[in-house]
Scaffold this active site. Structure first.
Site, mmCIF file in Angstrom:
data_model
loop_
_atom_site.group_PDB
_atom_site.id
_atom_site.type_symbol
_atom_site.label_atom_id
_atom_site.label_comp_id
_atom_site.label_asym_id
_atom_site.label_seq_id
_atom_site.Cartn_x
_atom_site.Cartn_y
_atom_site.Cartn_z
ATOM 1 N N HIS A 462 0.834 -1.213 0.000
ATOM 2 C CA HIS A 462 0.000 0.000 0.000
ATOM 3 C C HIS A 462 0.868 1.263 0.000
ATOM 4 O O HIS A 462 0.684 2.145 -0.847
ATOM 5 C CB HIS A 462 -0.915 -0.005 1.225
ATOM 6 N N GLU A 463 1.778 1.349 0.952
ATOM 7 C CA GLU A 463 2.596 2.561 1.046
ATOM 8 C C GLU A 463 3.498 2.713 -0.176
ATOM 9 O O GLU A 463 3.779 3.832 -0.613
ATOM 10 C CB GLU A 463 3.418 2.548 2.335
ATOM 11 N N HIS A 466 1.818 4.681 -2.831
ATOM 12 C CA HIS A 466 2.019 6.130 -2.700
ATOM 13 C C HIS A 466 3.384 6.524 -3.255
ATOM 14 O O HIS A 466 3.525 7.548 -3.935
ATOM 15 C CB HIS A 466 1.953 6.544 -1.229
ATOM 16 N N HIS A 469 3.338 6.722 -6.948
ATOM 17 C CA HIS A 469 2.673 7.952 -7.372
ATOM 18 C C HIS A 469 3.666 9.113 -7.348
ATOM 19 O O HIS A 469 3.745 9.918 -8.293
ATOM 20 C CB HIS A 469 1.489 8.221 -6.443
#
Length: 674
Positions: A462-463, A466, A469
């Site tokens: 999940h992290e 980020h 991105h």
């Protein structure tokens, strides 16, 4: 005083020279940075030429580079590797920074120039990122209060300064009380059910504080990952009660009065800005637009989630032979998971060695999808010896940026997991991204492997979403760099990235026994795939309870906020009114340790996770229909979504990628709510 921040770093990718930075450097760098930016903004505001994108908006984007350099380093350390002295300094500089931001945002001369550029945008033929720069700057200044009269601005500035102090206090109290609430165990018999890796981590945590035995430190969320393994019910209860009591124990770290003051000030500020409540201010600048739209989604999920949770509790109670409480839920769930799927956390953990998960799972998927290569750079150093630095390159070997990973928990690190930029990408400034992921994995003793539980593997994926991105986005203006998007959209790419942890070819690549190298047995692979959606009643209910609690606090008017005197009574009433007060399923975060909403920038915005999940679930179906872990599919997602950062309206970017608006059906199916 000269500081390492005075000039741009000469290290690769402008990585800050962390080893040269001392505590005494921060204050003068902050003061010089604020003074420099004030002079730059004054020159813009008094420019005798007619306002244009270049002499107003672009000039603003160029301003404050010294302040940006020191801020990125300081707040990276204050969250991940803090000290009491750093916390004291944060308490000093936070209100100064708030006042500095207000002095710029509320400048009537500047606002008039931005307004003039916006009014003439069509005639000037502004399009694309330049037009969005004008529109976003104007919207943010308006919502910040730039249109208020002088008295209103004076009160607003005072509120913002006090809030900056209060949110810093909230975070510091939470860190200290979380450290203070760690559960000390002196008998190894109480640790029955924990594997050697977990015991090693608990022994190391105790030794770090000069204690005998074992110390169970607490994560940010309610509960603890080891509750699924510990056979001793009394110890499970001690851990859960310690978790739930943080910030409300009547000691010097009690957060109740702090959060009540935060709520009252946010409500007052909202009314000053012409809104009925703080949630209305926040959503006006998000894709949701109104609190009513948020309530529409959250409320539509409550009934089914609560019913599912009640049913799940009944099944788990039958499984263990007694009525389970909150501290029993994870333990009973693991027993049931093992019976139904043979995929309990104890069986899986030996196959999730951290370095292999990182290289052969997380990095492998990013390479297959986006053509990225990650090469460790031991010659480059982070802010702590535990921070690892990786250079990221593209298909043709072109430089992309740096990725920093800070995996382990420590007393100076706040709870939870997050990504933040250290250097933001910008074509205007000629910078490439440097991003850091922070997790809070218990560190085993020297020589022992770091074995992750499934939730920690999911958190890493999940992290890293980020981080992708931040690494992939290519924008002209730093305002739109990486994850600088609407807050209820920012979780979307990270949630999409979670899908790859169980994708067959990715799972097979990293899920290998840490001692033998044997692949994950077929029955465990099957169990993982079959168990998707398992325990979703609990997961959805604990999340919705926190999201609705966040909304309840921030939908109070100023008068109603002033009338609230008991945090506990308000929480109870809010959850009961929302229909989400499910016995044995406390909110994922209770108010006094709800860092997202009282110190983490997600105030009235915690709904964004499930709001983004509508897009995420719809996108996962698209990947499955378009080749899955496929370079062409990854290229489309990178170019049309990740790559635009905040330079395009996020829902327009989604339509460009998907060919239509997102549909809610995939989310309902995923969470078993149809």
């Amino acid at each position: 005083m000269a500081t390492p921040f005075d000039v741009p770093s000469t290290l690769p990718y402008a990585l800050p020279p962390f080893g040269d930075v001392r505590l005494e450097h921060y204050r003068p760098a902050f003061e010089a940075g604020m003074a420099e930016q004030r002079a730059e903004v004054e020159a813009i505001a008094t420019d005798p030429h007619a306002p244009t994108v270049e002499n107003t908006l672009v000039a603003l984007e160029r301003s404050g580079q010294l302040l940006t350099r020191v801020s990125h380093v300081f707040f990276t350390l204050s969250s991940a590797d803090s000290t009491p002295e750093l916390h004291d300094l944060e308490a000093e500089v936070s209100p100064l920074l708030a006042a500095h931001r207000d002095a710029i945002t509320l400048d009537s001369r500047l606002y008039a120039r931005v307004q003039e550029v916006l009014d003439g945008a069509e005639a000037a033929g502004l399009t694309g990122e330049a037009l969005r720069l004008v529109e976003r700057t104007h919207a943010e200044m308006t919502l910040a209060g730039a249109g208020l009269d002088d008295a209103g601005k004076e009160r607003l500035t005072a509120i913002n300064q006090e809030l900056s102090t209060l949110t810093t206090t909230f975070e510091r109290n939470l860190l200290e009380d979380t450290n203070d609430s760690a559960v000390h165990v002196t008998s190894e018999d109480e640790l029955e059910g924990l594997d050697d890796g977990a015991k090693s981590a608990a022994a190391a945590a105790a030794a770090d504080r000069g204690l005998d035995g074992w110390l169970i430190t607490l994560p940010l969320y309610t509960g603890h990952p080891w509750l699924s393994s510990l056979a001793n019910r009394d110890l499970r209860e001690r851990i859960m009660r310690a978790s739930l009591a943080r910030g409300r124990r009547g000691n010097q770290y009690d957060n109740r009065e702090v959060l009540l003051r935060i709520v009252r000030l946010r409500a007052e500020r909202a009314e000053l800005l012409g809104f009925p409540n703080h949630a209305a201010v926040v959503t006006a600048d998000e894709t949701a637009k109104t609190p009513e739209a948020v309530d529409g989604l959250l409320s539509s999920l409550v009934g089914a989630a609560a019913r599912n949770a009640d049913d799940e509790r009944a099944v788990r109670s039958r499984t263990v032979g007694f009525d389970i409480e909150s501290w029993d839920w994870a333990y009973a769930t693991e027993i049931l998971r093992g019976e139904q799927f043979a995929a309990d956390s104890t069986a899986l953990r030996p196959y999730f060695e951290a370095d292999r998960v990182l290289h052969d799972g997380v990095f492998h998927a990013a390479g297959a999808l986006y053509g990225l290569t990650f090469t460790e750079r031991p010659d480059l150093h982070g802010y702590n010896d535990e921070v690892r630095v990786f250079e990221v390159t593209g298909d043709e070997g072109e430089p992309v940026g740096l990725y920093l990973l800070d995996l382990y928990t420590r007393d100076g690190k706040r709870g939870g997991a997050w990504m933040n930029p250290v250097v933001e990408q910008s074509e205007l400034l000629g910078t490439l991204p440097v991003v850091v992921n922070n997790l809070n994995v218990a560190k085993p003793s020297a020589g022992s492997p770091t074995l992750l539980i499934q939730d920690e593997v999911e958190t890493l994926f999940h992290e890293f979403g980020h981080a992708l991105h931040g690494l992939i986005a290519r924008t002209t203006y730093p305002r739109f760099s990486g994850t600088n998007v609407e807050r209820d959209f920012v979780e979307f790419p990270s949630q999409v990235n979670e899908m790859w942890l169980s994708w067959p070819s990715v799972l097979a690549n990293y899920a290998k026994h840490h001692e033998t190298g044997a692949p994950l047995p077929p029955e465990l692979v099957l169990g993982l795939s079959e168990s998707e959606g398992f325990n979703e009643g609990f997961g959805t209910t604990e999340y919705l309870a926190a999201a609705l609690l966040d909304q309840a606090w921030h939908r109070l008017s100023a008068a109603d906020a002033a009338a609230v005197t008991s945090v506990e009574d308000f929480e109870r009433s809010a959850l009961e009114s929302a229909g989400i007060a499910v016995e044995a399923v406390p909110p994922r975060y209770s108010s006094t340790y709800f860092a997202h909403t009282f110190s983490g920038g997600y105030d009235a915005g915690y709904y964004g996770y499930i709001w983004s999940e509508v897009l995420d679930a719809d996108t996962v179906e698209w990947f499955r229909d378009n080749g899955g872990l496929d370079r062409a599919a990854g290229k489309r997602f990178a170019e049309r979504l990740l790559g635009v950062g905040g330079a395009k309206d996020p829902l327009e970017a989604y339509r460009d990628f998907r060919g239509r608006d997102a549909e809610v059906g995939p989310l309902l199916r995923r969470r078993g709510l149809e």
